[in-house]
Design a protein around this motif. Structure first.
Motif, short mmCIF file in Angstrom:
data_model
loop_
_atom_site.label_atom_id
_atom_site.label_comp_id
_atom_site.label_asym_id
_atom_site.label_seq_id
_atom_site.Cartn_x
_atom_site.Cartn_y
_atom_site.Cartn_z
N MET A 1 8.33 47.14 62.99
CA MET A 1 8.23 47.24 61.46
C MET A 1 8.64 48.75 61.16
O MET A 1 8.06 49.37 61.83
CB MET A 1 6.68 46.80 61.05
CG MET A 1 6.57 47.14 59.79
SD MET A 1 4.70 46.87 59.08
CE MET A 1 4.43 45.08 59.76
N MET A 2 9.34 48.76 60.12
CA MET A 2 9.83 50.31 59.84
C MET A 2 8.75 50.66 58.63
O MET A 2 8.46 49.91 57.71
CB MET A 2 11.12 50.19 59.09
CG MET A 2 12.31 49.74 59.95
SD MET A 2 13.90 49.66 59.39
CE MET A 2 13.98 51.41 58.97
N ASN B 1 22.26 47.21 59.64
CA ASN B 1 20.90 47.31 60.17
C ASN B 1 19.78 47.23 59.18
O ASN B 1 18.62 46.79 59.35
CB ASN B 1 20.91 48.63 61.32
CG ASN B 1 19.53 48.65 62.00
OD1 ASN B 1 18.88 47.47 62.53
ND2 ASN B 1 18.94 49.73 62.03
N PHE B 2 20.16 48.07 58.28
CA PHE B 2 19.05 48.49 57.40
C PHE B 2 19.01 46.96 56.47
O PHE B 2 17.68 46.58 55.97
CB PHE B 2 19.61 49.41 55.99
CG PHE B 2 18.54 49.65 54.98
CD1 PHE B 2 17.63 50.40 55.23
CD2 PHE B 2 19.12 49.00 53.95
CE1 PHE B 2 16.66 50.88 54.19
CE2 PHE B 2 18.02 49.30 52.67
CZ PHE B 2 17.21 50.29 52.87
N GLN C 1 16.33 44.84 58.61
CA GLN C 1 15.21 45.05 58.53
C GLN C 1 14.59 44.85 57.44
O GLN C 1 13.60 44.49 57.44
CB GLN C 1 15.30 46.76 58.68
CG GLN C 1 15.70 47.26 60.08
CD GLN C 1 14.71 46.86 61.20
OE1 GLN C 1 13.41 46.53 60.89
NE2 GLN C 1 15.09 46.70 62.45
N GLN D 1 13.58 41.07 57.62
CA GLN D 1 12.64 40.91 58.41
C GLN D 1 11.29 41.43 57.68
O GLN D 1 10.28 40.64 57.89
CB GLN D 1 12.81 41.91 59.77
CG GLN D 1 13.91 41.28 60.71
CD GLN D 1 14.00 42.06 61.78
OE1 GLN D 1 13.36 43.27 61.86
NE2 GLN D 1 14.78 41.66 62.82
N GLN D 2 11.26 42.50 56.88
CA GLN D 2 10.07 42.91 56.15
C GLN D 2 9.65 41.82 55.20
O GLN D 2 8.49 41.45 55.09
CB GLN D 2 10.16 44.18 55.85
CG GLN D 2 10.47 45.27 56.46
CD GLN D 2 9.39 45.66 57.37
OE1 GLN D 2 8.19 45.56 57.14
NE2 GLN D 2 9.66 45.78 58.80
#
Length: 254
Positions: free
Chosen positions: A1-2, A56-57, A60, A63-64
């Motif tokens: 998790m970012m 990639n951003f 992410q 995914q969030q």
């Protein structure tokens, strides 16, 4: 998790790359020599790198979003379980034991009160298994719903389990007398003891059973049409079975 710091750092890197590309494009007109061409090649590689960072951003972010959706679903399940638990707490069936309560002779009683009412035994029984009296298990809501409507009539779930509690009271009282030493019995207990023994047959050996006289003797339950209807329901739920003979109907615990 970012976390927020990682997102900010990634954004800064992208902005830096874009700024570098913008400056290089402004210098494109002067890219006449070999050195300038090398710089342009480097710009191409930087653009490819930026595209990778953006991919990639985006991954992410997806995914969030999926994780947030799962967390909201879990929160919904938790709230539903919380409401169900509160409903169970607020609608506890009267026959169910509660904290600090103890069942004695089929009646819920305060534990401290039970301890004060029960005499201290000087000598423990020689055979601890002798005092284990079998009682009928209470009817579950699923079992009650499985009973045909014509059999239930107007009998409610709580009324049926109240009958179970009364039958257990009669069983406990009866076999408590049967397990007493004869020298400790009163005249009334001896008469009951003799009746209990006379009602036994070879088919009841090792079984716990009561007859209608036991229900009248030890409980306040009326032996009427409703009582016999509840007995039919208990037979349907496999809590007891009938054994007839000698002009008596014996109700054996299962």
């Amino acid at each position: 998790m970012m976390n927020s710091c990682a997102v900010a750092e990634l954004t800064q890197q992208i902005n830096d790359k874009i700024s570098a590309i913008r400056r290089m494009l402004e210098l494109r007109t002067v890219a006449k020599d070999q050195d300038k061409r090398n710089i342009l090649l480097k710009l191409g590689r930087d653009i490819i790198a930026i595209n990778g960072l953006l991919d990639n951003f985006e991954m992410q972010v997806h995914q969030q979003r999926d994780m947030l959706k799962c967390l909201k679903e879990l929160e919904g399940f938790f709230q539903e379980d919380l409401r169900d638990g509160q409903h169970l707490k607020d609608n506890m069936p009267p026959h169910m034991p509660r904290k600090g309560m103890q069942t004695v002779n089929g009646v819920l009683t305060q534990s401290k009160q039970v301890e004060s009412q029960q005499p201290q035994q000087q000598n423990p029984p020689k055979n601890p298994h002798r005092n284990q009296i079998r009682e009928m298990k209470f009817i579950t809501t699923e079992e009650f719903e499985s009973v045909p409507q014509y059999m239930k009539g107007r009998v409610t779930y709580n009324q049926l389990n109240a009958a179970v509690q009364s039958i257990n009271t009669a069983v406990t009282e009866k076999y408590t007398i049967l397990q007493q030493p004869a020298k400790n019995m009163s005249n009334a207990a001896r008469k009951l003891y003799q009746r209990f023994k006379d009602e036994e047959t070879k088919d009841t050996k090792g079984q716990f059973f009561v007859v209608e006289a036991d229900i009248r003797e030890f409980t306040q339950l009326k032996v009427d049409k409703r009582f016999h209807a509840m007995l039919n329901m208990l037979r349907h739920c496999q809590r007891l079975r009938e054994l007839r003979g000698g002009g008596l109907t014996r109700y054996l615990m299962l």
